[in-house]
Design a protein around this motif. Structure first.
Motif, PDB file in Angstrom:
ATOM      1  N   TYR A 132       3.483  -2.515   3.763  1.00  0.00           N
ATOM      2  CA  TYR A 132       2.861  -3.738   3.236  1.00  0.00           C
ATOM      3  C   TYR A 132       2.361  -4.574   4.407  1.00  0.00           C
ATOM      4  N   ASN A 133       1.315  -5.330   4.131  1.00  0.00           N
ATOM      5  CA  ASN A 133       0.721  -6.216   5.134  1.00  0.00           C
ATOM      6  C   ASN A 133       0.771  -7.650   4.636  1.00  0.00           C
ATOM      7  N   VAL A 134       1.016  -8.562   5.534  1.00  0.00           N
ATOM      8  CA  VAL A 134       1.094  -9.986   5.206  1.00  0.00           C
ATOM      9  C   VAL A 134      -0.071 -10.720   5.859  1.00  0.00           C
ATOM     10  N   PHE A 135      -0.701 -11.592   5.083  1.00  0.00           N
ATOM     11  CA  PHE A 135      -1.837 -12.379   5.570  1.00  0.00           C
ATOM     12  C   PHE A 135      -1.619 -13.844   5.204  1.00  0.00           C
ATOM     13  N   PRO A 136      -2.193 -14.756   5.974  1.00  0.00           N
ATOM     14  CA  PRO A 136      -2.095 -16.170   5.592  1.00  0.00           C
ATOM     15  C   PRO A 136      -3.012 -16.470   4.414  1.00  0.00           C
ATOM     16  N   LEU A 137      -2.646 -17.447   3.630  1.00  0.00           N
ATOM     17  CA  LEU A 137      -3.558 -17.926   2.590  1.00  0.00           C
ATOM     18  C   LEU A 137      -4.776 -18.541   3.264  1.00  0.00           C
ATOM     19  N   PRO A 138      -5.958 -18.289   2.727  1.00  0.00           N
ATOM     20  CA  PRO A 138      -7.150 -18.860   3.356  1.00  0.00           C
ATOM     21  C   PRO A 138      -7.173 -20.378   3.237  1.00  0.00           C
ATOM     22  N   SER A 139      -7.672 -21.013   4.253  1.00  0.00           N
ATOM     23  CA  SER A 139      -7.817 -22.465   4.263  1.00  0.00           C
ATOM     24  C   SER A 139      -9.245 -22.813   4.653  1.00  0.00           C
ATOM     25  N   SER A 140      -9.802 -23.766   3.963  1.00  0.00           N
ATOM     26  CA  SER A 140     -11.183 -24.158   4.269  1.00  0.00           C
ATOM     27  C   SER A 140     -11.301 -24.678   5.696  1.00  0.00           C
ATOM     28  N   GLN A 141     -10.218 -25.210   6.236  1.00  0.00           N
ATOM     29  CA  GLN A 141     -10.267 -25.763   7.580  1.00  0.00           C
ATOM     30  C   GLN A 141     -10.330 -24.673   8.649  1.00  0.00           C
ATOM     31  N   ASP A 142     -10.008 -23.437   8.265  1.00  0.00           N
ATOM     32  CA  ASP A 142     -10.035 -22.340   9.228  1.00  0.00           C
ATOM     33  C   ASP A 142     -11.429 -21.763   9.421  1.00  0.00           C
ATOM     34  N   PHE A 143     -12.367 -22.158   8.564  1.00  0.00           N
ATOM     35  CA  PHE A 143     -13.725 -21.625   8.680  1.00  0.00           C
ATOM     36  C   PHE A 143     -14.494 -22.453   9.704  1.00  0.00           C
ATOM     37  N   PHE A 150      11.974 -13.139   2.660  1.00  0.00           N
ATOM     38  CA  PHE A 150      13.035 -12.318   3.242  1.00  0.00           C
ATOM     39  C   PHE A 150      13.666 -11.385   2.202  1.00  0.00           C
ATOM     40  N   GLY A 151      13.806 -11.863   0.971  1.00  0.00           N
ATOM     41  CA  GLY A 151      14.298 -10.997  -0.092  1.00  0.00           C
ATOM     42  C   GLY A 151      13.322  -9.872  -0.380  1.00  0.00           C
ATOM     43  N   TYR A 152      12.035 -10.216  -0.373  1.00  0.00           N
ATOM     44  CA  TYR A 152      10.989  -9.209  -0.593  1.00  0.00           C
ATOM     45  C   TYR A 152      10.998  -8.174   0.527  1.00  0.00           C
ATOM     46  N   ALA A 153      11.051  -8.647   1.758  1.00  0.00           N
ATOM     47  CA  ALA A 153      10.997  -7.743   2.913  1.00  0.00           C
ATOM     48  C   ALA A 153      12.198  -6.807   2.935  1.00  0.00           C
ATOM     49  N   GLU A 154      13.374  -7.323   2.635  1.00  0.00           N
ATOM     50  CA  GLU A 154      14.573  -6.489   2.632  1.00  0.00           C
ATOM     51  C   GLU A 154      14.484  -5.428   1.542  1.00  0.00           C
ATOM     52  N   LEU A 155      14.001  -5.825   0.375  1.00  0.00           N
ATOM     53  CA  LEU A 155      13.875  -4.867  -0.725  1.00  0.00           C
ATOM     54  C   LEU A 155      12.869  -3.773  -0.390  1.00  0.00           C
ATOM     55  N   MET A 156      11.749  -4.153   0.212  1.00  0.00           N
ATOM     56  CA  MET A 156      10.740  -3.168   0.561  1.00  0.00           C
ATOM     57  C   MET A 156      11.230  -2.235   1.674  1.00  0.00           C
ATOM     58  N   ARG A 157      12.077  -2.730   2.556  1.00  0.00           N
ATOM     59  CA  ARG A 157      12.668  -1.849   3.569  1.00  0.00           C
ATOM     60  C   ARG A 157      13.549  -0.783   2.907  1.00  0.00           C
ATOM     61  N   CYS A 158      14.265  -1.194   1.864  1.00  0.00           N
ATOM     62  CA  CYS A 158      15.095  -0.231   1.133  1.00  0.00           C
ATOM     63  C   CYS A 158      14.223   0.806   0.433  1.00  0.00           C
ATOM     64  N   PHE A 159      13.146   0.346  -0.198  1.00  0.00           N
ATOM     65  CA  PHE A 159      12.232   1.275  -0.870  1.00  0.00           C
ATOM     66  C   PHE A 159      11.584   2.223   0.150  1.00  0.00           C
ATOM     67  N   GLU A 160      11.228   1.677   1.303  1.00  0.00           N
ATOM     68  CA  GLU A 160      10.598   2.518   2.328  1.00  0.00           C
ATOM     69  C   GLU A 160      11.564   3.595   2.817  1.00  0.00           C
ATOM     70  N   THR A 191       0.842  -1.202   0.000  1.00  0.00           N
ATOM     71  CA  THR A 191       0.000   0.000   0.000  1.00  0.00           C
ATOM     72  C   THR A 191       0.872   1.245   0.000  1.00  0.00           C
ATOM     73  N   ILE A 192       0.758   2.018  -1.064  1.00  0.00           N
ATOM     74  CA  ILE A 192       1.496   3.272  -1.181  1.00  0.00           C
ATOM     75  C   ILE A 192       0.490   4.397  -1.397  1.00  0.00           C
TER      76      ILE A 192
END
Length: 289
Positions: free
Chosen positions: A147-158, A89-99, A14-15
């Motif tokens: 940026y926000n991180v969420f788990p992939l939805p699982s049918s077992q979580d409902f 971890f590569g994504y997070a490090e890159l986004m920290r640099c952009f931030e 989110t920017i």
């Protein structure tokens, strides 16, 4: 289903940035009256400050968005995208640099903001309206990066109690949505592979050195793009597709062996690489269709 929720997550970048643009209703009305046209058929939008003042922020936002899309895969249509745990971890490090770049650019803009407004008053002249500008002490609120991180939805979580039949129907629907989204994500990876390898096939076979010069020139990025994709593919292969992994290994071994300059200079290296790329492309197209 359980394995994919262990290997991947959803990430939403989110920017937020101030557009510094404003619809001027008065001017729009004046133009419509001047030409005798319906005022709803056009509008005049003006820049509140010079475009150059926000250019650095725009460049950071564009680069971050491009890298976000390059390192992730599509997920439904709500903005979030799939990110593998291997790529996190590569994504997070890159986004920290952009931030960090973003925050520095925001600091510079906030510092220059009063001067930008003064310049805008001169450049807009009669179109300048002071009440259209955020106060200086609130302008920083118009910008954010994260940026926000969420788990992939699982049918077992409902687990909402709706009765056995309705709960089973919703769980099946969740399962179907996840499966469809993962299929779309996998197609996205195959398409990236087809684009990179297909471009290499086309450029290498059409390259010719003649008495009149060179036909079908190609840039160094022809090889660099394939190398970058090969490095990224293990993090994009979220379904652990063995065929995709095998073809990725072939791309690395057969298409990244020579530099772009060597491919220009050596006919034999160029033809071997082109033939290998053509064979790999044939296998990719069976899955990318």
């Amino acid at each position: 289903m359980q394995s994919i929720t262990d290997r991947a997550m959803l990430v939403d970048l989110t920017i937020k940035q101030w557009t510094a643009a404003k619809h001027d209703r008065n001017v729009s009305q004046e133009v419509a009256q001047l030409h005798g046209s319906d005022a709803t058929m056009g509008r005049y939008n003006k820049l509140l400050i010079g475009r150059e003042a926000l250019e650095k922020l725009r460049k950071v936002a564009t680069a971050a968005g491009q890298e976000h899309r390059r390192r992730t895969l599509p997920w439904l249509d709500n903005g979030a995208r799939i990110l593998s745990s291997e790529g996190y971890f590569g994504y997070a490090e890159l986004m920290r640099c952009f931030e960090a770049e973003w925050e520095q650019a925001v600091d510079e803009f906030v510092h220059d903001y009063p001067a930008c407004v003064d310049q805008a008053q001169c450049r807009l002249n009669g179109l300048f309206r002071s009440d259209e500008y955020p106060p200086a002490h609130r302008i920083r609120d118009r910008f954010s990066f994260g940026y926000n991180v969420f788990p992939l939805p699982s049918s077992q979580d409902f687990r909402v109690e709706l009765g056995a039949a309705e709960t089973a129907r919703i769980q099946a629907s969740i399962q179907d949505q996840v499966s469809e989204a993962l299929e779309a994500a996998t197609r996205d990876v195959w398409e990236r592979m087809r684009t990179a390898v297909g471009h290499m096939v086309e450029r290498l076979w059409t390259y010719r050195v003649t008495a009149d010069g060179v036909n079908g020139k190609f840039h160094d990025t022809l090889v660099e793009n394939v190398r970058e994709l090969v490095e990224l593919l293990p993090t994009l292969n979220v379904t652990d597709n063995t065929t995709m992994a095998e073809l990725s290994d072939r791309m690395k071994a057969d298409l990244c062996l020579y530099s772009a300059q060597t491919l220009r200079d050596s006919t034999s290296a160029r033809e071997r690489t082109a033939a290998a790329a053509e064979d790999i492309l044939h296998h990719i197209e069976a899955f990318a269709a």
